[in-house]
Every structure is written in structure tokens, then in C-alpha cells.
Write an enzyme that holds these catalytic residues in place. Sequence first.
Site, PDB file in Angstrom:
ATOM      1  N   GLY A 214     -28.141  26.843 -15.540  1.00 16.37           N
ATOM      2  CA  GLY A 214     -29.498  26.892 -15.003  1.00 16.37           C
ATOM      3  C   GLY A 214     -30.400  26.109 -15.935  1.00 16.37           C
ATOM      4  O   GLY A 214     -29.936  25.233 -16.649  1.00 16.37           O
ATOM      5  N   ASN A 215     -31.660  26.433 -15.948  1.00 11.47           N
ATOM      6  CA  ASN A 215     -32.574  25.759 -16.876  1.00 11.47           C
ATOM      7  C   ASN A 215     -33.751  26.675 -17.174  1.00 11.47           C
ATOM      8  O   ASN A 215     -33.824  27.775 -16.655  1.00 11.47           O
ATOM      9  CB  ASN A 215     -33.021  24.408 -16.299  1.00 11.47           C
ATOM     10  N   PHE A 216     -34.676  26.189 -18.023  1.00  8.66           N
ATOM     11  CA  PHE A 216     -35.750  27.059 -18.520  1.00  8.66           C
ATOM     12  C   PHE A 216     -36.943  27.203 -17.578  1.00  8.66           C
ATOM     13  O   PHE A 216     -37.925  27.831 -17.932  1.00  8.66           O
ATOM     14  CB  PHE A 216     -36.274  26.528 -19.859  1.00  8.66           C
ATOM     15  N   SER A 217     -36.882  26.590 -16.403  1.00 13.11           N
ATOM     16  CA  SER A 217     -38.061  26.649 -15.530  1.00 13.11           C
ATOM     17  C   SER A 217     -38.435  28.102 -15.214  1.00 13.11           C
ATOM     18  O   SER A 217     -37.583  28.909 -14.844  1.00 13.11           O
ATOM     19  CB  SER A 217     -37.755  25.901 -14.231  1.00 13.11           C
ATOM     20  N   ALA A 282     -36.868  22.986 -10.409  1.00 15.29           N
ATOM     21  CA  ALA A 282     -35.999  22.294 -11.362  1.00 15.29           C
ATOM     22  C   ALA A 282     -34.574  22.534 -10.878  1.00 15.29           C
ATOM     23  O   ALA A 282     -33.929  23.534 -11.227  1.00 15.29           O
ATOM     24  CB  ALA A 282     -36.201  22.860 -12.751  1.00 15.29           C
TER      25      ALA A 282
END
Length: 401
Positions: A214-217, A282
Site C-alpha cells: 500500500g502507501n502512506f496516503s 494513490a
Amino acid sequence: MLALGGKKILLGISGSIAAYKAPLLVRLLIKNGAEVKVVLTPSALDFVTPTTLSTLSKNPVNSSFTEVKENQDNPEWNNHVKLSLWADYMIIAPATSNTISSMASARCDNLLLACYLSAKCRVFIAPSMDLDMYNHPANQQNLSQLKTYGNIILESETGDLASGLKGKGRMMEPKNIIKCLISNLNHELSLKGKNILITGGPTYEKIDPVRFIGNFSSGKMGFCLAEAAANLGANVTYISGPTSFKISNHSINIINVVTANEMYNEILKFFFSTDIFISAAAVADFIPKFNNSKIKKKQNLSKISYIENIDILNELGKIKTNQIVVGFALETDDGYENAYDKLIKKNLDAIFLNILNDKNNVFNSEYNQGKYITRKKTVSFEQTTKLDLSFKIFEQIIKDI
Ligand code: CTP
């Protein structure tokens, strides 16, 4: 014509030291052409006098449900419903912790609260508190709750506080309250009747039953765009990737998804009846090959293979008809060139460029800044709250419609 010419404004004042600025606010409202009536909570009377306010507003000022008028024996009822329906806008400034909490939970033990609960007009709330009280999760939660009812929070300012501490919590300066009000009025309902579809947050792709990439969004930017669009009168659908950021707004259709493919499938249900699509999500660029059982420590993780994920925006760029399609680009280097390249390759109408560096960490932040880029122009925005930035982005989109 003055900026607030003919507008009827009900000003509610609650009991904070910042109430000393309320007479100035009344003067500025009147100077800008508004008609003003004032209601106070009983504790506001400790900080500011009805005589000052009635002199400046040229209207009677009320602080209780009833009052005994001259030469009358029986008290007369101050009709809160009539007052609320009279108003085109209500401003609650200063709004104390106590008043904010009562507003969020529909308590109605004073005239100001009764007016607020009966108001059908747009309500602006200017919190005024000391640093730690302002930051208290209960207050932050109440403010978020009030936003979900369509109220507009006039962000507290940072500076010297009455306690001697420095930080965020000061009531927005009257001149800035006027600016916000005028800007809202100019925008008001400028997206009425428009269908707006927005994506936000990350997408997750599973590696095995317990892991994902995943990502930090946080999804805050996407959600602020959705809130701004709803405040501007649009019918808004917001498709959100998984986020811990609490989102709820009764006027927004919120759909939760996990993966990029789920997001794409939901988008397709709305896309062809959409006027404006904004892709603030994102989206994970890769899908790992899914392992049916949990990968053990001893296994070599470098063996995980990936396939390219769907590029949602690229697909939409191919099939769009007359939708305005806006992308986001988060770049660390060569910001403008990369963003412009994406604008062309994905067949977008505009792209919003965020530069990620040590000074500007957009993830999970309340603030954002960047550039709005189209084929014809680039507009730069200084750092501001994500909600304010969202209004500014819509201002640009509306110019292009
Ligand atoms: N986007 C998308 N689907 C993807 C990747 C991105 O719809 N699989 C959208 C994003 O929502 C954003 C825009 O495309 O509006 C640009 O995303 P960004 O991550 O900046 O760029 P990428 O296209 O992924 O390219 P790169 O990672 O190489 O910078």
C-alpha cells in the site's frame, strides 16, 4: 454593490475572551453591506455588552429565551425559529468548547443553540480555545462531526493565546472571517446540479492472507475535495481506499474499496453520468503474485513477483466523452515535467502537482500546496489547509467548465 450587500447575518457569540473581537466583526459585516442581528450565550455577557452590540448592529440583541420589555408585566418569548429563518448565514464567533460540544450533540439550553439547531442557512463556526483544549481529541472530533452536517469551520489561527501559551486555537481574525464569508458567497452553489466523482486514499494489493502493499496516503486531500464540492452544491460520490481517517458526511455518497480493480469497477458505475472526475487516490502501481498461505520468515521474499496494476486514470482518459478529468501527481524530482507528461499521456484536462520533499510532507498533513496545471496555464498555490486548497482547485476547474 458591497460584497455582503443585502445579506442577513445572525451572529452568535459564546463566552470566550475572544468575544472582545465580536464588536469589530459586527462593524466589518455592516461595513460590507450586511444586516446583522446578534444572539449571545449567558456566559458571553461576561466578556461583551449587549449595549455595544446593539449600538453597532442597530438591532436588539438577545441572550435568553424570554425577556421583559419596558411597560410590560409578562416576559416575551424571543422566537429563535424566526431569528434563524431570517438569516442568510449564521456565524458563531467565538465558538467555545462548550458551545461546539453542545452543537455537535444537539443540546439546546440557550438561545444561541436553539437558533443554531433551527437554522436552515449555511453556518460558519469560528472555534476559540487554548492550545491543549483545541487539540483535545474530543474537540477535534466534535469539529469533524459539525463539518459532516455541512457547517463550515473557520480554522483557528496560530499565535499568542490568552493563557500565555503560543499555538493554534485563536479565533480567526474578524477581517479573515469576512474574507472567508465573501469567498464562500462568491462560490456558493457554483457546482449546483453537477455530478462529481472523486477518488482518494491508497489502494491495497494482497501479498498473502496477512500482508499487502500500500502507501502512506491518508485520503484527507480526496475527502476535502469531496467536502468542498458538496459545499459548492454538487452531487458528490467519493470512492475511498482503506484509510484510518474517519470519513462521514451525510451529503456525500461514500463508497469504500480496497484494491485498484475494485476502485475502477465502482468508478465505471458513475463515470458516464459524471461532469467532473478527480483522481486523488494513490493507486498501487503493482499487484504482487498472491500467495495462498502466509509467507514464512524462512522463505525468500525477493521471490515475490509482481504484475503491473491497472492505471485507472489512463483507462478513463481513453474512454472519456465530455467529463472533465483531473489527476494528481506526487513527484519528488522534475515535478513540472513529470506532471505535464502525465497530463498529456493520460489525456487529462488538468493535473495537480504535489512536490514531496523534506519540507513538504503531504501525507497525513492538514496542509498542502502545489501547482494546478492545464495545457494552457499553471497556477501555483501556497501552503494552506487541504479544505481551502480544495475550494481553490474547484475555482480553477469552474473557470475551465
Ligand atoms: N493513477 C491511477 N492508477 C494507477 C496509478 C495512478 O489512476 N495505477 C492516477 C492517480 O490517481 C493520479 C495520477 O494517476 O491521479 C498520477 O499518479 P502518480 O502515482 O503520480 O503517477 P503514476 O501514473 O503512477 O506514475 P509514476 O508512479 O511513474 O510516477
